[in-house]
Design a protein around this motif. Structure first.
Motif, PDB file in Angstrom:
ATOM      1  N   MET A 111       0.839  -1.188   0.000  1.00  0.00           N
ATOM      2  CA  MET A 111       0.000   0.000   0.000  1.00  0.00           C
ATOM      3  C   MET A 111       0.876   1.241   0.000  1.00  0.00           C
ATOM      4  O   MET A 111       1.934   1.266   0.627  1.00  0.00           O
ATOM      5  N   ALA A 112       0.448   2.261  -0.708  1.00  0.00           N
ATOM      6  CA  ALA A 112       1.233   3.488  -0.804  1.00  0.00           C
ATOM      7  C   ALA A 112       1.371   4.132   0.564  1.00  0.00           C
ATOM      8  O   ALA A 112       0.461   4.070   1.398  1.00  0.00           O
ATOM      9  N   PRO A 113       2.531   4.735   0.861  1.00  0.00           N
ATOM     10  CA  PRO A 113       2.739   5.370   2.160  1.00  0.00           C
ATOM     11  C   PRO A 113       1.810   6.561   2.354  1.00  0.00           C
ATOM     12  O   PRO A 113       1.382   7.202   1.398  1.00  0.00           O
ATOM     13  N   ALA A 114       1.497   6.829   3.632  1.00  0.00           N
ATOM     14  CA  ALA A 114       0.631   7.970   3.951  1.00  0.00           C
ATOM     15  C   ALA A 114       1.446   9.245   3.849  1.00  0.00           C
ATOM     16  O   ALA A 114       2.164   9.627   4.766  1.00  0.00           O
ATOM     17  N   ASN A 115       1.372   9.879   2.719  1.00  0.00           N
ATOM     18  CA  ASN A 115       2.136  11.099   2.456  1.00  0.00           C
ATOM     19  C   ASN A 115       1.179  12.100   1.817  1.00  0.00           C
ATOM     20  O   ASN A 115       0.859  11.989   0.630  1.00  0.00           O
ATOM     21  N   PRO A 116       0.689  13.093   2.584  1.00  0.00           N
ATOM     22  CA  PRO A 116      -0.322  14.026   2.055  1.00  0.00           C
ATOM     23  C   PRO A 116       0.114  14.728   0.774  1.00  0.00           C
ATOM     24  O   PRO A 116      -0.688  14.886  -0.150  1.00  0.00           O
ATOM     25  N   ALA A 117       1.384  15.147   0.707  1.00  0.00           N
ATOM     26  CA  ALA A 117       1.857  15.839  -0.490  1.00  0.00           C
ATOM     27  C   ALA A 117       1.828  14.906  -1.698  1.00  0.00           C
ATOM     28  O   ALA A 117       1.415  15.294  -2.801  1.00  0.00           O
ATOM     29  N   PHE A 118       2.240  13.668  -1.481  1.00  0.00           N
ATOM     30  CA  PHE A 118       2.232  12.688  -2.567  1.00  0.00           C
ATOM     31  C   PHE A 118       0.805  12.385  -2.991  1.00  0.00           C
ATOM     32  O   PHE A 118       0.500  12.252  -4.180  1.00  0.00           O
ATOM     33  N   ASP A 119      -0.095  12.277  -2.013  1.00  0.00           N
ATOM     34  CA  ASP A 119      -1.504  12.011  -2.321  1.00  0.00           C
ATOM     35  C   ASP A 119      -2.111  13.146  -3.141  1.00  0.00           C
ATOM     36  O   ASP A 119      -2.863  12.900  -4.088  1.00  0.00           O
ATOM     37  N   ARG A 120      -1.788  14.391  -2.776  1.00  0.00           N
ATOM     38  CA  ARG A 120      -2.316  15.536  -3.534  1.00  0.00           C
ATOM     39  C   ARG A 120      -1.801  15.520  -4.958  1.00  0.00           C
ATOM     40  O   ARG A 120      -2.546  15.789  -5.908  1.00  0.00           O
ATOM     41  N   ALA A 164      -7.745  -9.767 -12.461  1.00  0.00           N
ATOM     42  CA  ALA A 164      -7.475  -8.994 -11.248  1.00  0.00           C
ATOM     43  C   ALA A 164      -6.643  -7.761 -11.609  1.00  0.00           C
ATOM     44  O   ALA A 164      -5.649  -7.858 -12.332  1.00  0.00           O
ATOM     45  N   VAL A 165      -7.073  -6.621 -11.102  1.00  0.00           N
ATOM     46  CA  VAL A 165      -6.336  -5.374 -11.288  1.00  0.00           C
ATOM     47  C   VAL A 165      -6.098  -4.762  -9.910  1.00  0.00           C
ATOM     48  O   VAL A 165      -6.713  -5.164  -8.918  1.00  0.00           O
ATOM     49  N   THR A 166      -5.201  -3.801  -9.847  1.00  0.00           N
ATOM     50  CA  THR A 166      -4.911  -3.160  -8.574  1.00  0.00           C
ATOM     51  C   THR A 166      -5.038  -1.650  -8.703  1.00  0.00           C
ATOM     52  O   THR A 166      -4.649  -1.061  -9.703  1.00  0.00           O
ATOM     53  N   ALA A 167      -5.595  -1.049  -7.679  1.00  0.00           N
ATOM     54  CA  ALA A 167      -5.685   0.400  -7.573  1.00  0.00           C
ATOM     55  C   ALA A 167      -4.575   0.882  -6.645  1.00  0.00           C
ATOM     56  O   ALA A 167      -3.886   0.091  -6.003  1.00  0.00           O
ATOM     57  N   ARG A 168      -4.416   2.197  -6.555  1.00  0.00           N
ATOM     58  CA  ARG A 168      -3.316   2.737  -5.771  1.00  0.00           C
ATOM     59  C   ARG A 168      -3.502   2.513  -4.277  1.00  0.00           C
ATOM     60  O   ARG A 168      -2.534   2.362  -3.542  1.00  0.00           O
ATOM     61  N   SER A 169      -4.723   2.468  -3.812  1.00  0.00           N
ATOM     62  CA  SER A 169      -4.989   2.335  -2.382  1.00  0.00           C
ATOM     63  C   SER A 169      -6.335   1.665  -2.172  1.00  0.00           C
ATOM     64  O   SER A 169      -7.103   1.445  -3.113  1.00  0.00           O
ATOM     65  N   ARG A 170      -6.607   1.345  -0.919  1.00  0.00           N
ATOM     66  CA  ARG A 170      -7.900   0.771  -0.569  1.00  0.00           C
ATOM     67  C   ARG A 170      -9.047   1.704  -0.985  1.00  0.00           C
ATOM     68  O   ARG A 170     -10.073   1.281  -1.502  1.00  0.00           O
ATOM     69  N   THR A 171      -8.845   3.010  -0.757  1.00  0.00           N
ATOM     70  CA  THR A 171      -9.865   3.999  -1.100  1.00  0.00           C
ATOM     71  C   THR A 171     -10.134   4.023  -2.596  1.00  0.00           C
ATOM     72  O   THR A 171     -11.289   4.052  -3.045  1.00  0.00           O
ATOM     73  N   HIS A 172      -9.066   3.996  -3.391  1.00  0.00           N
ATOM     74  CA  HIS A 172      -9.234   4.008  -4.845  1.00  0.00           C
ATOM     75  C   HIS A 172      -9.858   2.701  -5.337  1.00  0.00           C
ATOM     76  O   HIS A 172     -10.640   2.710  -6.295  1.00  0.00           O
TER      77      HIS A 172
END
Length: 213
Positions: free
Chosen positions: A1-10, A191-199
């Motif tokens: 899972m992608a790291p929790a990084n607000p700047a990266f998420d934005r 099967a495909v993958t999204a960037r995160s659980r939310t996506h």
């Protein structure tokens, strides 16, 4: 899972917004766009595309590639004919990777002639600028009529499926929160993958939501 990084998420959300404009030119008159998601093929889907399915015409090789001697070409020909990668993957089914894949859950079923097979072929083939048939990502745009596979860089249309062909998404796997199983009307699945659980949740909502199924 992608790291929790607000700047990266934005930054990712900004890219996703730009990407969402790319399928617009492929819409038919009166065809509403419900949404666009960024997906990658599951890591256990075969990485290469069998030679018999490499039907796309690709740009000529670089000059350096054309200067390869005749002897090299002759020596490499048997390897190309043997589809060495396919043999290695077959052997790998009995190795550690094969065991891990068994616990991971089957990522592709239905065969190359199925709707899921066409999906894999389209993604692995990639846009016309891709030469190696190992492409792994796509923008998936959903309308009331179709599901479009679009290239991230230039918005090239790689494939289109009728909306009724992609019937639904599969069961959510608690140990693989980023994974989404796409289930087609012919019973095949990929099967495909999204960037995160939310996506991944957004993908399921988009595909299982409004529109004919």
């Amino acid at each position: 899972m992608a790291p929790a990084n607000p700047a990266f998420d934005r930054a990712y959300e900004e890219r996703l917004h730009r990407w969402s404009q790319l399928p617009l030119r492929w819409l038919q008159p009166g065809e509403p766009l419900y949404g666009v998601v960024d997906l990658g093929l599951d890591r256990y889907v075969r990485r290469g595309l069998p030679a018999r399915h490499r039907t796309a015409v690709r740009p000529p090789q670089e000059p350096a590639g054309r200067r390869r001697g005749c002897l090299s070409a002759v020596l490499l020909l048997p390897l190309q004919l043997l589809d060495l990668e396919g043999m290695v993957e077959a052997v790998g089914e009995s190795t550690v990777r094969g065991v891990r894949r068994a616990f991971h859950g089957r990522p592709f079923s239905g065969g190359w002639g199925s709707a899921a097979g066409r999906f894999v072929i389209a993604v692995r083939t990639g846009p016309s600028t891709h030469r190696r048939f190992r492409h792994g990502r796509t923008l998936l745009a959903v309308t009331d009529r179709r599901v479009l596979l679009v290239d991230h860089d230039h918005g090239e249309l790689m494939a289109a499926f009728g909306r009724r062909e992609l019937a639904r998404t599969g069961t959510v796997r608690s140990r693989q929160p980023e994974r989404v199983d796409l289930v087609f009307a012919d019973g095949s699945r990929i099967a495909v993958t999204a960037r995160s659980r939310t996506h991944a949740r957004a993908v399921r909502t988009l595909l299982d939501g409004p529109g004919p199924h």
